[in-house]
Write an enzyme that holds these catalytic residues in place. Sequence first.
Site, PDB file in Angstrom:
ATOM      1  N   HIS A  27       0.856  -1.186   0.000  1.00  0.00           N
ATOM      2  CA  HIS A  27       0.000   0.000   0.000  1.00  0.00           C
ATOM      3  C   HIS A  27       0.892   1.237   0.000  1.00  0.00           C
ATOM      4  CE1 HIS A  27      -2.237  -3.318   1.846  1.00  0.00           C
ATOM      5  NE2 HIS A  27      -3.303  -2.772   1.296  1.00  0.00           N
ATOM      6  N   HIS A 257      -5.060   3.726  -3.081  1.00  0.00           N
ATOM      7  CA  HIS A 257      -4.840   3.118  -1.766  1.00  0.00           C
ATOM      8  C   HIS A 257      -3.753   2.051  -1.817  1.00  0.00           C
ATOM      9  CE1 HIS A 257      -5.876   1.300   2.139  1.00  0.00           C
ATOM     10  NE2 HIS A 257      -5.815   0.131   1.523  1.00  0.00           N
ATOM     11  N   GLU A 404     -15.299  -2.590  26.284  1.00  0.00           N
ATOM     12  CA  GLU A 404     -14.495  -3.813  26.392  1.00  0.00           C
ATOM     13  C   GLU A 404     -13.380  -3.869  25.347  1.00  0.00           C
ATOM     14  OE1 GLU A 404     -18.628  -4.736  27.911  1.00  0.00           O
ATOM     15  OE2 GLU A 404     -17.814  -3.866  26.065  1.00  0.00           O
ATOM     16  N   HIS A 466     -25.940 -13.848  27.912  1.00  0.00           N
ATOM     17  CA  HIS A 466     -24.802 -13.590  28.790  1.00  0.00           C
ATOM     18  C   HIS A 466     -24.073 -14.862  29.206  1.00  0.00           C
ATOM     19  CE1 HIS A 466     -26.421  -9.631  28.857  1.00  0.00           C
ATOM     20  NE2 HIS A 466     -25.634  -9.204  29.832  1.00  0.00           N
TER      21      HIS A 466
END
Length: 654
Positions: A27, A257, A404, A466
């Site tokens: 790239h 790109h 998280e 959960h």
Amino acid sequence: MTVSARDMANAIRALSMDAVEAAKSGHVGLPLGMADAATVLFSKFMKHNPADPDWADRDRFVLSAGHGSMLVYSLLHLTGYESVSRDDIRNFRQLGRPTAGHPENFLTKGVETTTGPLGQGITTAVGMAIAERHLNARFGDELVNHKTYVIAGDGCLMEGISQEAITLAGHLKLSNLIVLFDDNAVTIDGGTEMADSTDQCMRFEASGWVTRKVDGHDVADVEAALAWAQDQDKPVMLAVKTIIGYGAKRAGTGPAHGGPYGEEEVATVREAIGWPHAPFEVPAEIEAAWLEAGKRAHAEHLAWKNRLDNHPDKTTFEAAMAGALPENLADIVIAHKKSVVEGGKDDATRKWSGAVLEPLTEAIPEMIGGSADLTGSNNTKTRHTDVLSPDNWGGRYVHYGIREHAMAAAMNGMALHGGVIPYSGTFLVFADYSRAAIRLGALMGERVIHVMTHDSIGLGEDGPTHQPVEHVASLRAMPNMTVFRPCDGVEAAECWELALRNDTGPSTLALTRQKVKSVRTAHTDDNLSAKGAYVLSDADGAQAVLIATGSEVEIAMAAQAALADKGVPVRVVSMPSMDLFEQQSVAYQAETLGGDLPKVAVEAGVRFGWDRWIGHDGGFVGMSSFGASAPYQDLYQHFGITAEAVVAAVEAQI
């Protein structure tokens, strides 16, 4: 010849083009676009020393847009790092070379973190900045006072993890963090307007940052912006407007790109930037200018070394940066194990984890804990870990909020920075939210401890959303991840010691919500969990072997008693870490598991991974579906994870 910043930037452009062309992949768009800004950063602002890549007080540079790896390889090579030679650049993306397709810190000195999955780098950098502020509070400006710089692209800022990172950094007022946003408004598919219309400056400002728009191809404007950024009291985002694929016919478009561009397009770029030199050739005067830039912080480095040599905390600082543990760690754990056995108490392993953390965090000031808004459930905060905040950088507990993914990536950054040992907690099911960062930590071999509680259907009424059933198996499947699932307070202490000693990769502690019976009722100084599995309860003339983990060990023990009443002696093996058991000798494995004796495994999760130990025809008592919402006692009965089911499985085997 007077060498200009543009000349120096063009060396980056040329080496990047040539490397991608030689590799026939890579790239080049980002290096072509960000070369000017990167040149200003490394020649005017970055505090680093190529002769001492591990200098503790160096500035950290993170290429979050890791696909543009030739940018950082060019910078390292040109500034004088021995880790990247010209020949390595000629062999970009080739096996065994330090110039991998995406930057890998474990391959290349000077690369601070492995990047490639977009958004990970900027979030890892937040962790580095947190570690710097904490260590500054502990050791002072004399030893710790540096910045973390990031180059992030549009893709990094579209990834969801970036929002977690940006808001966390803004909340913590991490003024030592400076992000250069490569604002080229292009992705692979085309212009960013196809998929996004975010005003990134407004977004960052709303999260507590200061921002400034910069012309990325005007070196004076870039220099002025970076100078301004040095003294801000909030994290800084510079929106650096660039043209991706600068100089190419395809510049400013999606095709810019990636590469290779091809011989004709490379010639176009060479002409546009005024670079008539042969591939991989850099004029001597430009090389000299870059090497001189690499030496700009040598005086600072020498002054820092002198301060360190004369600092009263030198030994403590060096031990912290080396990740050293106290020599009496085993004694601390042994004393705690004795108290657990003497107490004879039944409790959840998450609480037993919290109990052993008390003496550990007292003895190891480098431990920095945290939780994703589940402190009371994860039991990760102790009396010794005050909250870390802008008002108390010396604190050792981070309230990550419901982030998280960012929590896991920030812990990677803290571990990479050095000087701290990060651990934090959430529910095991939410490992899915943070898995990409956990995986990078495993790839990089960083000591990060993930405390994952509520580890099975044993969490009960919250139900299948959960209740993890496949998560332990999926984490065990991850290379270089060590998973622990202790059965009681003694094993919890042993597993914590092992996780702390594991400095070559992350560890996961899978812990129960529900109470479990203490099965280690006789004390031993030995860490029986160290080999991953051991004979917990044997029987003369055993006809079968029960293997269990975590909360199901007590079920195996109950089944052993029931089978004994029927005249069927069986052995019970506790396996707190399948990963560690895999590392033992074949002889130890066979001895522990009873050779050819029939085997039944008991775990409130899926069977995946167990056949290696019990055989394809072995018995398994566990889960084969998602869970349900009910009190956990009812769920164990409903799904057949009971002593009676284990007895039946053994009888079917013998």
